[in-house]
Design a protein around this motif. Structure first.
Motif, mmCIF file in Angstrom:
data_model
loop_
_atom_site.group_PDB
_atom_site.id
_atom_site.type_symbol
_atom_site.label_atom_id
_atom_site.label_comp_id
_atom_site.label_asym_id
_atom_site.label_seq_id
_atom_site.Cartn_x
_atom_site.Cartn_y
_atom_site.Cartn_z
ATOM 1 N N LEU A 53 -18.549 -7.606 12.865
ATOM 2 C CA LEU A 53 -19.600 -7.814 13.867
ATOM 3 C C LEU A 53 -20.626 -8.832 13.383
ATOM 4 C CD1 LEU A 53 -20.102 -4.174 15.143
ATOM 5 C CD2 LEU A 53 -18.927 -6.058 16.303
ATOM 6 N N THR A 54 -20.970 -8.773 12.111
ATOM 7 C CA THR A 54 -21.906 -9.743 11.548
ATOM 8 C C THR A 54 -21.314 -11.146 11.630
ATOM 9 O OG1 THR A 54 -22.878 -8.088 10.087
ATOM 10 C CG2 THR A 54 -23.159 -10.404 9.450
ATOM 11 N N ARG A 55 -20.064 -11.263 11.251
ATOM 12 C CA ARG A 55 -19.373 -12.551 11.295
ATOM 13 C C ARG A 55 -19.278 -13.073 12.730
ATOM 14 N NH1 ARG A 55 -13.213 -13.305 10.330
ATOM 15 N NH2 ARG A 55 -13.116 -15.545 10.541
ATOM 16 N N LEU A 56 -18.984 -12.199 13.683
ATOM 17 C CA LEU A 56 -18.868 -12.590 15.084
ATOM 18 C C LEU A 56 -20.209 -13.099 15.613
ATOM 19 C CD1 LEU A 56 -16.651 -12.589 17.292
ATOM 20 C CD2 LEU A 56 -17.531 -10.371 18.006
ATOM 21 N N ALA A 57 -21.281 -12.442 15.240
ATOM 22 C CA ALA A 57 -22.611 -12.872 15.677
ATOM 23 C C ALA A 57 -22.963 -14.242 15.108
ATOM 24 C CB ALA A 57 -23.654 -11.843 15.270
ATOM 25 N N VAL A 58 -22.621 -14.480 13.853
ATOM 26 C CA VAL A 58 -22.960 -15.739 13.198
ATOM 27 C C VAL A 58 -22.055 -16.879 13.656
ATOM 28 C CG1 VAL A 58 -23.001 -16.922 10.958
ATOM 29 C CG2 VAL A 58 -23.957 -14.621 11.172
ATOM 30 N N GLU A 59 -20.744 -16.662 13.651
ATOM 31 C CA GLU A 59 -19.799 -17.740 13.916
ATOM 32 C C GLU A 59 -19.583 -18.026 15.394
ATOM 33 O OE1 GLU A 59 -16.173 -17.536 11.625
ATOM 34 O OE2 GLU A 59 -17.258 -16.658 9.941
ATOM 35 N N CYS A 60 -19.661 -17.005 16.227
ATOM 36 C CA CYS A 60 -19.426 -17.201 17.664
ATOM 37 C C CYS A 60 -20.697 -17.056 18.491
ATOM 38 C CB CYS A 60 -18.395 -16.188 18.171
ATOM 39 S SG CYS A 60 -16.758 -16.429 17.494
ATOM 40 N N LEU A 61 -21.801 -16.768 17.812
ATOM 41 C CA LEU A 61 -23.067 -16.514 18.487
ATOM 42 C C LEU A 61 -22.930 -15.398 19.523
ATOM 43 C CD1 LEU A 61 -24.374 -20.173 18.906
ATOM 44 C CD2 LEU A 61 -24.790 -18.580 17.021
ATOM 45 N N ALA A 62 -22.119 -14.408 19.201
ATOM 46 C CA ALA A 62 -21.921 -13.266 20.098
ATOM 47 C C ALA A 62 -23.205 -12.446 20.172
ATOM 48 C CB ALA A 62 -20.769 -12.398 19.597
ATOM 49 N N PRO A 63 -23.590 -12.032 21.369
ATOM 50 C CA PRO A 63 -24.821 -11.254 21.537
ATOM 51 C C PRO A 63 -24.602 -9.785 21.144
ATOM 52 C CG PRO A 63 -23.761 -11.573 23.653
ATOM 53 C CD PRO A 63 -22.935 -12.323 22.638
ATOM 54 N N ILE A 64 -24.765 -9.501 19.871
ATOM 55 C CA ILE A 64 -24.525 -8.150 19.378
ATOM 56 C C ILE A 64 -25.850 -7.530 18.974
ATOM 57 C CG2 ILE A 64 -23.350 -6.750 17.641
ATOM 58 C CD1 ILE A 64 -21.221 -8.969 17.564
ATOM 59 N N GLY A 65 -26.385 -6.713 19.875
ATOM 60 C CA GLY A 65 -27.621 -5.996 19.589
ATOM 61 C C GLY A 65 -27.305 -4.673 18.905
ATOM 62 N N GLU A 66 -28.342 -3.939 18.572
ATOM 63 C CA GLU A 66 -28.155 -2.657 17.883
ATOM 64 C C GLU A 66 -27.386 -1.651 18.730
ATOM 65 O OE1 GLU A 66 -28.503 -1.646 14.690
ATOM 66 O OE2 GLU A 66 -28.782 -3.802 14.481
ATOM 67 N N GLY A 97 -12.361 -10.593 18.570
ATOM 68 C CA GLY A 97 -13.488 -10.846 19.450
ATOM 69 C C GLY A 97 -13.876 -12.295 19.568
ATOM 70 N N ASN A 98 -14.687 -12.534 20.575
ATOM 71 C CA ASN A 98 -15.321 -13.825 20.786
ATOM 72 C C ASN A 98 -16.711 -13.544 21.339
ATOM 73 O OD1 ASN A 98 -15.009 -13.350 23.600
ATOM 74 N ND2 ASN A 98 -13.056 -14.412 23.630
ATOM 75 N N ALA A 99 -17.353 -14.532 21.922
ATOM 76 C CA ALA A 99 -18.719 -14.340 22.402
ATOM 77 C C ALA A 99 -18.805 -13.474 23.660
ATOM 78 C CB ALA A 99 -19.377 -15.694 22.660
#
Length: 158
Positions: A53-66, A97-99
């Motif tokens: 999830l951390t990687r997805l948020a950084v690399e794909c700018l996925a909107p992953i909130g708490e 996953g993706n964004a």
């Protein structure tokens, strides 16, 4: 022994990802690990999901909130716990996953399909799939040559 397989951050020969340009619409990240059912596997599966999830948020700018992170982590816990409890062999956790979409897929060696009971607060146990269904946007279960595959999909909102 656990074996982790993670997709490379970029395809060879493709230009580097520039986060200021926004996510690449075709970029899909994949991470997977095989677990043998030894003590601590569920915690290791959660750690894999957290890194993903951390990687997805950084690399794909996925909107992953708490809230999204909590839902996904709970779904991973429930699906891996079921595979650990009901299959007689190793199981595979696959995260993709993706964004826009994240899927959590668990393959295990049991051909017995999961049972989804109706809500019953007096029932002891049997709430795992009920929880996953409540958390995800789509759940599928199917038999595959190695046993079964259960996949939970989560739509990400922007």
């Amino acid at each position: 022994m656990n074996k982790e397989v993670t997709s490379p951050p970029e395809d060879p020969g493709s230009p580097p990802v520039d986060p200021s340009q926004g996510p690449r619409s075709t970029e899909v990240l994949l991470s997977a690990e095989v677990f043998d059912g030894e003590p601590g596997c569920i915690a290791l599966a959660r750690a894999l999901a957290d890194r993903f999830l951390t990687r997805l948020a950084v690399e794909c700018l996925a909107p992953i909130g708490e809230h999204t992170r909590s839902d996904l982590m709970l779904a991973v816990s429930e699906l891996v716990t079921n595979a650990d409890r009901y299959s007689h062999g190793p199981y595979l956790l696959e995260l993709e996953g993706n964004a826009q979409l994240i899927s959590v897929t668990v393959y295990d060696s049991s051909t017995a399909m999961p049972v989804l009971y109706g809500p019953d607060p007096s029932r002891l146990g049997g709430h795992g799939m009920e929880i996953v269904v409540a958390l995800c946007d789509r759940l599928t279960a199917e038999r595959v040559p190695v046993g079964k595959r259960i996949r939970a999909e989560f739509q990400l909102s922007t």
